[in-house]
Every structure is written in C-alpha cells, then in structure tokens.
Scaffold this motif. Structure first.
Motif, PDB file in Angstrom:
ATOM      1  N   PHE A 117       0.837  -1.129   0.048  1.00 13.25           N
ATOM      2  CA  PHE A 117      -0.353  -0.147  -0.254  1.00 13.25           C
ATOM      3  C   PHE A 117       0.921   1.278   0.322  1.00 13.25           C
ATOM      4  O   PHE A 117       2.060   0.983   0.324  1.00 13.25           O
ATOM      5  N   GLN A 118       0.168   2.353  -0.514  1.00 10.09           N
ATOM      6  CA  GLN A 118       1.066   3.688  -0.504  1.00 10.09           C
ATOM      7  C   GLN A 118       0.540   4.416   0.376  1.00 10.09           C
ATOM      8  O   GLN A 118      -0.791   4.638   0.757  1.00 10.09           O
ATOM      9  N   ILE A 119       1.109   5.302   1.161  1.00  9.03           N
ATOM     10  CA  ILE A 119       0.563   6.101   2.342  1.00  9.03           C
ATOM     11  C   ILE A 119       0.253   7.376   1.577  1.00  9.03           C
ATOM     12  O   ILE A 119       1.353   7.893   0.814  1.00  9.03           O
ATOM     13  N   THR A 120      -0.778   7.799   1.249  1.00  4.91           N
ATOM     14  CA  THR A 120      -1.286   8.869   0.824  1.00  4.91           C
ATOM     15  C   THR A 120      -2.314   9.665   1.617  1.00  4.91           C
ATOM     16  O   THR A 120      -2.686   9.337   2.565  1.00  4.91           O
ATOM     17  N   GLN A 121      -2.910  10.578   0.800  1.00  4.27           N
ATOM     18  CA  GLN A 121      -4.031  11.397   1.298  1.00  4.27           C
ATOM     19  C   GLN A 121      -5.386  11.063   0.646  1.00  4.27           C
ATOM     20  O   GLN A 121      -5.179  10.981  -0.822  1.00  4.27           O
ATOM     21  N   TYR A 122      -6.624  11.112   1.436  1.00  2.00           N
ATOM     22  CA  TYR A 122      -7.672  10.859   0.485  1.00  2.00           C
ATOM     23  C   TYR A 122      -8.764  11.933   0.909  1.00  2.00           C
ATOM     24  O   TYR A 122      -8.948  12.735  -0.180  1.00  2.00           O
ATOM     25  N   ASP A 123      -9.589  11.790   1.733  1.00  2.00           N
ATOM     26  CA  ASP A 123     -10.605  12.879   2.121  1.00  2.00           C
ATOM     27  C   ASP A 123     -10.063  13.975   2.606  1.00  2.00           C
ATOM     28  O   ASP A 123     -11.116  14.951   2.786  1.00  2.00           O
ATOM     29  N   ALA A 124      -8.974  14.273   3.174  1.00  2.00           N
ATOM     30  CA  ALA A 124      -8.712  15.391   3.866  1.00  2.00           C
ATOM     31  C   ALA A 124      -7.367  15.771   3.528  1.00  2.00           C
ATOM     32  O   ALA A 124      -6.194  15.627   4.011  1.00  2.00           O
ATOM     33  N   PRO A 125      -7.044  16.235   2.136  1.00  2.00           N
ATOM     34  CA  PRO A 125      -5.864  16.613   1.569  1.00  2.00           C
ATOM     35  C   PRO A 125      -5.338  17.797   2.201  1.00  2.00           C
ATOM     36  O   PRO A 125      -6.184  18.811   2.633  1.00  2.00           O
ATOM     37  N   LEU A 126      -3.913  17.932   2.155  1.00  2.00           N
ATOM     38  CA  LEU A 126      -3.522  19.098   2.598  1.00  2.00           C
ATOM     39  C   LEU A 126      -3.610  20.481   2.062  1.00  2.00           C
ATOM     40  O   LEU A 126      -3.880  21.664   2.625  1.00  2.00           O
ATOM     41  N   CYS A 127      -3.891  20.266   0.602  1.00  2.00           N
ATOM     42  CA  CYS A 127      -4.465  21.672   0.134  1.00  2.00           C
ATOM     43  C   CYS A 127      -5.550  21.343  -0.919  1.00  2.00           C
ATOM     44  O   CYS A 127      -5.561  20.242  -1.659  1.00  2.00           O
ATOM     45  N   ALA A 128      -6.646  22.384  -0.844  1.00  2.00           N
ATOM     46  CA  ALA A 128      -7.745  22.055  -1.737  1.00  2.00           C
ATOM     47  C   ALA A 128      -8.257  23.230  -2.516  1.00  2.00           C
ATOM     48  O   ALA A 128      -7.731  24.656  -1.930  1.00  2.00           O
ATOM     49  N   ASP A 129      -8.681  23.286  -3.593  1.00  2.00           N
ATOM     50  CA  ASP A 129      -9.317  24.487  -4.114  1.00  2.00           C
ATOM     51  C   ASP A 129      -8.226  25.543  -4.527  1.00  2.00           C
ATOM     52  O   ASP A 129      -8.141  26.954  -3.830  1.00  2.00           O
ATOM     53  N   GLY A 130      -7.317  25.220  -5.255  1.00  2.00           N
ATOM     54  CA  GLY A 130      -6.372  26.411  -5.423  1.00  2.00           C
ATOM     55  C   GLY A 130      -6.303  26.962  -6.712  1.00  2.00           C
ATOM     56  O   GLY A 130      -7.087  26.341  -7.634  1.00  2.00           O
ATOM     57  N   THR A 131      -5.505  27.808  -7.141  1.00  2.00           N
ATOM     58  CA  THR A 131      -5.108  28.254  -8.616  1.00  2.00           C
ATOM     59  C   THR A 131      -3.804  28.372  -8.905  1.00  2.00           C
ATOM     60  O   THR A 131      -3.107  28.607  -7.928  1.00  2.00           O
ATOM     61  N   LEU A 132      -3.514  28.270 -10.201  1.00  2.00           N
ATOM     62  CA  LEU A 132      -2.201  28.823 -10.893  1.00  2.00           C
ATOM     63  C   LEU A 132      -2.607  29.402 -12.123  1.00  2.00           C
ATOM     64  O   LEU A 132      -3.228  28.984 -12.995  1.00  2.00           O
ATOM     65  N   SER A 133      -1.927  30.694 -12.295  1.00  2.00           N
ATOM     66  CA  SER A 133      -2.175  31.414 -13.532  1.00  2.00           C
ATOM     67  C   SER A 133      -0.771  31.620 -14.267  1.00  2.00           C
ATOM     68  O   SER A 133       0.167  31.457 -13.758  1.00  2.00           O
ATOM     69  N   PHE A 134      -0.809  31.290 -15.743  1.00  2.00           N
ATOM     70  CA  PHE A 134       0.375  31.567 -16.364  1.00  2.00           C
ATOM     71  C   PHE A 134       0.100  32.145 -17.824  1.00  2.00           C
ATOM     72  O   PHE A 134      -1.198  32.279 -18.040  1.00  2.00           O
ATOM     73  N   SER A 135       1.040  32.336 -18.444  1.00  3.15           N
ATOM     74  CA  SER A 135       0.745  33.386 -19.693  1.00  3.15           C
ATOM     75  C   SER A 135       1.058  32.172 -20.931  1.00  3.15           C
ATOM     76  O   SER A 135       1.963  31.286 -20.864  1.00  3.15           O
ATOM     77  N   HIS A 136       0.168  32.244 -21.715  1.00  2.00           N
ATOM     78  CA  HIS A 136       0.611  31.301 -22.940  1.00  2.00           C
ATOM     79  C   HIS A 136       0.003  32.155 -24.229  1.00  2.00           C
ATOM     80  O   HIS A 136      -1.033  32.585 -24.352  1.00  2.00           O
ATOM     81  N   GLU A 137       1.063  32.126 -25.182  1.00  2.00           N
ATOM     82  CA  GLU A 137       0.590  32.876 -26.377  1.00  2.00           C
ATOM     83  C   GLU A 137       0.257  34.317 -26.489  1.00  2.00           C
ATOM     84  O   GLU A 137      -0.864  34.854 -26.747  1.00  2.00           O
ATOM     85  N   GLY A 138       0.489  35.195 -25.082  1.00  2.00           N
ATOM     86  CA  GLY A 138       0.248  36.253 -24.852  1.00  2.00           C
ATOM     87  C   GLY A 138      -1.140  36.508 -24.068  1.00  2.00           C
ATOM     88  O   GLY A 138      -1.582  37.515 -23.653  1.00  2.00           O
ATOM     89  N   ASP A 139      -1.753  35.257 -23.913  1.00  2.00           N
ATOM     90  CA  ASP A 139      -3.073  35.109 -23.137  1.00  2.00           C
ATOM     91  C   ASP A 139      -2.627  34.909 -21.507  1.00  2.00           C
ATOM     92  O   ASP A 139      -1.978  33.920 -21.382  1.00  2.00           O
ATOM     93  N   ARG A 140      -3.530  35.254 -20.514  1.00  2.00           N
ATOM     94  CA  ARG A 140      -3.474  35.052 -19.206  1.00  2.00           C
ATOM     95  C   ARG A 140      -4.318  33.830 -19.205  1.00  2.00           C
ATOM     96  O   ARG A 140      -5.548  33.875 -19.492  1.00  2.00           O
ATOM     97  N   HIS A 141      -3.877  32.661 -18.699  1.00  2.00           N
ATOM     98  CA  HIS A 141      -4.726  31.757 -18.208  1.00  2.00           C
ATOM     99  C   HIS A 141      -4.865  31.269 -16.768  1.00  2.00           C
ATOM    100  O   HIS A 141      -3.910  31.560 -16.224  1.00  2.00           O
ATOM    101  N   GLU A 142      -6.074  30.846 -16.198  1.00  2.00           N
ATOM    102  CA  GLU A 142      -5.927  30.249 -14.823  1.00  2.00           C
ATOM    103  C   GLU A 142      -6.228  28.851 -14.577  1.00  2.00           C
ATOM    104  O   GLU A 142      -7.514  28.721 -15.192  1.00  2.00           O
ATOM    105  N   VAL A 143      -5.814  28.007 -14.350  1.00  2.00           N
ATOM    106  CA  VAL A 143      -6.305  26.929 -13.880  1.00  2.00           C
ATOM    107  C   VAL A 143      -6.424  26.601 -12.359  1.00  2.00           C
ATOM    108  O   VAL A 143      -5.645  26.909 -11.663  1.00  2.00           O
ATOM    109  N   SER A 144      -7.529  25.882 -12.424  1.00  2.00           N
ATOM    110  CA  SER A 144      -8.123  25.486 -10.838  1.00  2.00           C
ATOM    111  C   SER A 144      -7.189  24.154 -10.500  1.00  2.00           C
ATOM    112  O   SER A 144      -7.196  23.314 -11.231  1.00  2.00           O
ATOM    113  N   VAL A 145      -6.721  24.254  -9.357  1.00  2.00           N
ATOM    114  CA  VAL A 145      -6.232  23.221  -8.775  1.00  2.00           C
ATOM    115  C   VAL A 145      -7.206  22.506  -7.904  1.00  2.00           C
ATOM    116  O   VAL A 145      -7.358  23.201  -6.813  1.00  2.00           O
TER     117      VAL A 145
END
Ligand code: ADP
Ligand code: MG
Ligand code: ZN
Length: 505
Positions: A99-127
């Motif tokens: 078995f692998q020790i991991t996290q399941y129903d209570a992860p350390l981080c939830a509902d984040g975002t990361l924005s980045f530029s691509h071909e001059g446009d700003r994108h935001e991806v939800s984590v």
C-alpha cells in the motif's frame, strides 16, 4: 470560444495529475537520505520503514509537510485545520508494503489556482487538490540482458526477469490535481513551466533531479457546442465523456507530445463513429505515441482506509507560521515598477529565480536598463546558444560585473565585450581581463596600435605604393613595422585588419 465552435467540431479537454518530488534531506516517513549518491547501488538507501518490513512504523518528516504547505500557499489553496493520511492498497513490486501512504478525504491543500501566460493570453487553472504521499520504488524489466528504461512497454510477460530498487521508495511526493481546465496540449506545457518556476522559487524542488516531475495527463474530446459562452463545460458533459489517462510522462515537452497524439487518436476514432475506451495508456517517449496499458482503475479498486500508524495532523498553525518568498508574478511586477523594465524583459528575467537574483545583483551596481540588456539579452542569449543555463555561471557574478564595468568605464568597446570577451568567458571559463590582455582588446591598447599603424604608413610610402600595386610582401612588411612600434604587444591579426582598413580608406 463557443461562437467559433463549428457544427460537429470536437474540442480536447485536459486535466493533469502532477507528481512533484519535494526536496527534503530525508524521506517522508523515515530517516533515509533522498539524495541519490553518484552511481549508487540499488537498494542501498533503505531501512525497515521504506522497505515495508513487518512492525516498522512511519514517522512523518516535518520538512516535507513544511514544503507541502508552502506549495499550498503559493497555489492560494485552502489548507484545512487538520489533515490525515490513508492507505491506498495495490499489489505491485515497487510498493513493498503493498500500500502507498497517501491522502484521501482530507488533503493538505484544496481549491487552489495557478495562472500562467500562453501566447500572450493569461490563463488560470483550478487546482482541485494537492496532497502529500510517498514515492514508490522503481522497477526495471530486463530482456536479453538489456534493462529497458521504458519499463511498462517491455511488459512483464516479455521480460526475462524484473529488478526492483527501493532507493526512491519513500521520497516525499506532492500530487497536484487540476480541474479539466486545459483546452490545448500547448497550454499544458506552459502550465508545467510555470509550476516548476513557482516550485523553484519556493525552494522545494530540484528540476535537475531525474524523475522529479512526473505527469499523468487525462484527455477527452467533447463537442465544441457543449462549451458555454463563458468557456465552462457542464459537469455532466465532463463526467460522461470517455477519457484516457496517459502515464509515464516526465517532461513538459513529453506532456505536449503525448496529449497531441492522444487528441488526434481520439478524434480519429470518434470521426469514424468508434468509441474511445476509458483506459490508462502509456506514453512512449521515443516514439511519441501512447499505447494501451490497462482498463482504467477506479477508486473502489484501491480499498482506501485510514492509516492508523499516523495520527491526524494539525496544520492550522503552520499555515500562519510558514512564510513563502516573493513568487514569479510578483517579482515580475516589481521588476517593471522598480527598474522600469518592459513586460518582455521582466518576464525573461524572472522566469528562473537564479536569473532574477543574478539580475538584481547586477542592477544594484549599474543602471538597471544596462543590467537588463546584459543579463536578459547578452548573457541569456549566449548561454542558450551553448545549451548552458544560469547555473553554469551562477558563481561568476563578479567576472560578469567586471565585464560590464569595463564597458561602462569606456575601457572596452561594446562590440568587443559582447562578441569576444563574453564568448571566451563562457567557452573557456576565463576572466574578462585575461581575454582582453590576450586579445589586446583594451581600448587604450587599441588606440596605441592605431597610432602605430598610422605612423608605419606615413613613414613607409614605398611599401604603401607596393601594396597598392598588388605586391604581396608589402603588407607583411608594414605589419612588421607596426609590431616593432608596439613592442610586439599588438595582435598580428588585428594589426593586419587595421592596416588594410587604413590603406583602403
Ligand atoms: P478519477 O477518480 O478517475 O481519478 P478524477 O475526477 O479524480 O477522476 O479526475 C482525475 C483527473 O482527470 C483530474 O486531473 C481531472 O481534471 C481529469 N478529468 C476529469 N474529467 C475529465 C475529462 N472529461 N476530460 C479530461 N480530463 C478530465
Ligand atoms: Mg484520481
Ligand atoms: Zn528508509
């Protein structure tokens, strides 16, 4: 986007599961080192805990939690008061405990975002979530005496035998799961680049370590007409679309290649009225294609249950206590404001932390626009051309500053600095003054040579006449005269050139 969708057009939808090795000194549940020794033998960086021996108990590495909290803060994610660990059960030889020790129903981080530029446009991806887990070991299938690094293509049944190495087992991993927010394989690459930048700024990640970033990429094709005007896609559509999960991707470029392949493979199937199988596929980096590995496993296959050997972890206070440094976006904005740089230069200078640090050190001594030109254009340009990076010159800041100083104080021409001195510094690892001395490039030295050239011409009208009549030896004679006047310190090639210039003008 929706307006552009033609009748029958299919659009790729992509979501990622990115596994990031967190840079800590020791493994996540034991005291073994995470740093591979040079040419280390397999199964030497192990102990009863990471070998899963009976009775061995895990102890959580505080540094791994700290690093994970930093990532969560950088992603602007929710960090709960309390988090806990689960066991993900599956039988595979790279997992000594089964078995692998991991996290399941209570992860350390939830509902984040990361924005980045691509071909001059700003994108935001939800984590969606980012959780802490342990890396499994690594396995090698051997066939005809060759170890196929592309483990799962040489399937077990074609292998003569299989080797397993637990040195990697227990390395702290953070799995970052995004929402299916990508619409183009090229966006994925830009996102991964940005993610790596942020991790590097946080100081929790070593991109140069083999396999430190591994990606599972999910892709489905959905009708363009399903995309709403605001670019979102109904949940039912996402859930009902058959998707594939491509594993074994270990580079940004690989992610783009694998997903582009998968996009056209699925599109071809759907165009021919065939169904896309919901399955796990393997990316073959050499061939740039993906092949079917197994039908997609489901959550219930893993029999998740609470890891009773690790108590729930209170993280609320850590969130307050752990500070994160200035991140790439903020630093880029500051570079624009503080140093008056344009967007392009600011972006170039902040994409890697070491470059930004290097620039700021130079900008502290010289005019910021001069510093920007030297670092962003000259230095990065020459490094790129040589397949080098800032890491190769990080410890030569003083030499680089000296080069700029020589130009700044008018002791060296910009042309010589850029074209001769900087290049020699990079190619041969020599200091700027050494190159100048050797090549006779100092401006003072140069004018002395120019004077000597003029004198030699004035005082040798016969030789000049011979030269113009095409007599080959005349030029050599004049070179000799100049060398004599400069006490032999001038560079004969330069003298030759200067003489020609003067005689032809
Ligand atoms: P599973 O339970 O099968 O692992 P998840 O809902 O946890 O599925 O999602 C896993 C990954 O699949 C996430 O990165 C998510 O963004 C992505 N994903 C979900 N739906 C789709 C889809 N329709 N097309 C592409 N990727 C998807
Ligand atoms: Mg999943
Ligand atoms: Zn160990």
């Amino acid at each position: 986007m929706a307006q552009a969708a033609e009748q029958g057009e299919l659009v790729p939808v992509i979501g990622l599961e990115v596994h990031v090795q967190l840079e800590t000194e020791t493994k996540v549940f034991c005291g073994c080192s995470t740093e591979p020794a040079e040419d280390e033998a397999p199964n030497t960086r192990v102990c009863p805990v990471c070998l899963g021996l009976p009775g061995a108990l895990p102890v959580l590495n505080e540094a791994a939690v700290e690093a994970a909290v930093k990532v969560g803060k950088a992603l602007d994610a929710d960090i709960p008061e309390q988090t806990r660990f689960h066991r993900k059960n599956y039988y595979y030889p790279d997992l000594p405990k089964n078995f692998q020790i991991t996290q399941y129903d209570a992860p350390l981080c939830a509902d984040g975002t990361l924005s980045f530029s691509h071909e001059g446009d700003r994108h935001e991806v939800s984590v969606r979530r980012a959780h802490l887990e342990e890396d499994p070991g690594s396995i090698r299938h051997v066939r005809d005496g060759t170890q196929d690094l592309d483990v799962r293509t040489t399937s077990v049944d074609r292998a003569d035998y299989t080797l397993v190495d637990y040195n990697r087992a227990g390395t702290p991993l953070m799995e970052v799961v995004t929402e299916p927010d990508f619409r183009d394989p090229a966006e994925v690459r830009a996102f991964l680049e940005k993610l790596e930048e942020v991790l590097e700024y946080l100081g929790v990640f070593d991109a140069s370590r083999d396999g430190s970033l591994r990606i599972d990429a999910n892709l489905s094709m959905i009708p363009g007409s399903e995309i709403r005007d605001d670019g979102t896609i109904p949940t039912e559509t996402l859930e009902s679309a058959n998707r594939t999960e491509v594993k074994n991707i270990s580079s940004h470029k690989g992610a783009q290649t694998a997903l582009s392949y998968e996009e056209s493979r699925q599109e071809n199937l759907l165009r021919r009225g065939k169904a896309v199988e919901q399955e796990t596929r393997h990316f073959n980096e050499t061939h740039g294609n993906t092949i079917s590995m197994r039908s997609k496993e489901e959550e219930k296959d893993y029999r998740y249950f609470r890891e009773a050997d690790l108590p729930p972890l209170q993280v609320a206070h850590w969130k307050e206590e752990i500070a994160i440094p200035e991140l790439p976006d903020a630093r880029r904005a500051r570079f624009r404001d503080e140093y008056g740089l344009d967007e392009e230069a600011a972006a170039k200078l902040t994409s890697r932390k070491q470059v930004a640090d290097f620039f700021e050190a130079v900008a502290a001594e010289f005019d910021p626009s001069v510093a920007a030109t030297w670092v962003a254009d000259n230095l990065l340009g020459e490094l790129h051309y040589r397949d080098m990076t800032i890491d190769d010159v990080d410890d030569r800041l003083d030499e680089f500053m000296r080069l700029i100083e020589l130009v700044d104080q008018d002791e060296l021409t910009v042309k010589n600095a850029e074209e001769t001195v900087l290049r020699a510094m990079l190619d041969e690892g020599v200091a700027p003054d050494e190159v100048i001395e050797r090549e006779g490039l100092g401006k003072a030295g140069e004018s002395e040579v120019v004077d000597a050239v003029r004198d030699a011409i004035e005082e040798n009208p016969d030789a000049v006449e011979d030269y113009h009549e095409g007599e080959g030896g005349a030029l050599n004679y004049l070179v000799g005269q100049v060398m004599q006047r400069t006490g032999g310190s001038a560079d004969p090639g330069t003298v030759n050139e200067l003489l020609r210039d003067e005689l032809e003008s």
